[in-house]
Write a protein that holds these residues in place. Structure first.
Motif, mmCIF file in Angstrom:
data_model
loop_
_atom_site.group_PDB
_atom_site.id
_atom_site.type_symbol
_atom_site.label_atom_id
_atom_site.label_comp_id
_atom_site.label_asym_id
_atom_site.label_seq_id
_atom_site.Cartn_x
_atom_site.Cartn_y
_atom_site.Cartn_z
ATOM 1 N N ASN A 226 33.710 27.654 52.976
ATOM 2 C CA ASN A 226 34.894 28.502 53.113
ATOM 3 C C ASN A 226 34.870 29.778 52.273
ATOM 4 O O ASN A 226 35.456 30.777 52.676
ATOM 5 N N PHE A 227 34.236 29.758 51.119
ATOM 6 C CA PHE A 227 34.386 30.878 50.204
ATOM 7 C C PHE A 227 33.090 31.597 49.852
ATOM 8 O O PHE A 227 33.083 32.496 49.040
ATOM 9 N N VAL B 292 31.719 20.831 46.765
ATOM 10 C CA VAL B 292 30.743 21.922 46.850
ATOM 11 C C VAL B 292 30.569 22.360 48.302
ATOM 12 O O VAL B 292 30.516 23.569 48.598
ATOM 13 N N ILE B 293 30.482 21.419 49.217
ATOM 14 C CA ILE B 293 30.323 21.766 50.632
ATOM 15 C C ILE B 293 31.527 22.547 51.122
ATOM 16 O O ILE B 293 31.373 23.561 51.831
ATOM 17 N N ILE B 294 32.727 22.108 50.797
ATOM 18 C CA ILE B 294 33.939 22.813 51.225
ATOM 19 C C ILE B 294 33.974 24.215 50.628
ATOM 20 O O ILE B 294 34.296 25.195 51.311
ATOM 21 N N VAL C 242 30.150 11.367 42.344
ATOM 22 C CA VAL C 242 29.101 12.037 43.122
ATOM 23 C C VAL C 242 29.593 12.463 44.514
ATOM 24 O O VAL C 242 29.464 13.641 44.873
ATOM 25 N N PRO C 243 30.171 11.584 45.323
ATOM 26 C CA PRO C 243 30.606 12.028 46.656
ATOM 27 C C PRO C 243 31.705 13.101 46.611
ATOM 28 O O PRO C 243 31.679 14.043 47.401
ATOM 29 N N LEU C 244 32.645 12.970 45.688
ATOM 30 C CA LEU C 244 33.706 13.972 45.604
ATOM 31 C C LEU C 244 33.162 15.326 45.173
ATOM 32 O O LEU C 244 33.615 16.366 45.656
#
Length: 88
Positions: free
Chosen positions: A86-87, A80-82, A73-75
């Motif tokens: 960024n993209f 998703v946030i990264i 879950v955290p990864l």
């Protein structure tokens, strides 16, 4: 790139500590429930044998595998946030 690597290493170490603590706690709770069940209902045969058989069954259970969600879950959320930052 170095910051991402550092985040992943530190995150993995923290999640490993959380996983170990959660796993030990869950196993202790299960042991307590098995001992209580033997005390209240069964009271025949060897208590330790009953508890150990129950813990072996617990080791293969779905609950034990769901604890791995501590990593997943955290990864997933961080990825998703990264990605969105960024993209998108």
């Amino acid at each position: 790139m170095f910051a991402l690597g550092r985040l992943l290493v530190i995150g993995f170490l923290v999640l490993s500590v959380v996983y170990i603590c959660l796993s030990l706690y869950s196993r202790a709770v299960r042991r307590g429930k098995l001992e209580k069940e033997w005390d209240e209902e069964i009271q025949q045969g060897d208590r330790e044998t009953f508890v150990e058989a129950g813990l072996r069954e617990y080791d293969g259970s779905l609950r034990r595998k769901l604890i791995l969600g501590v990593y997943i879950v955290p990864l997933t959320v961080i990825s998703v946030i990264i990605y969105l930052t960024n993209f998108h």
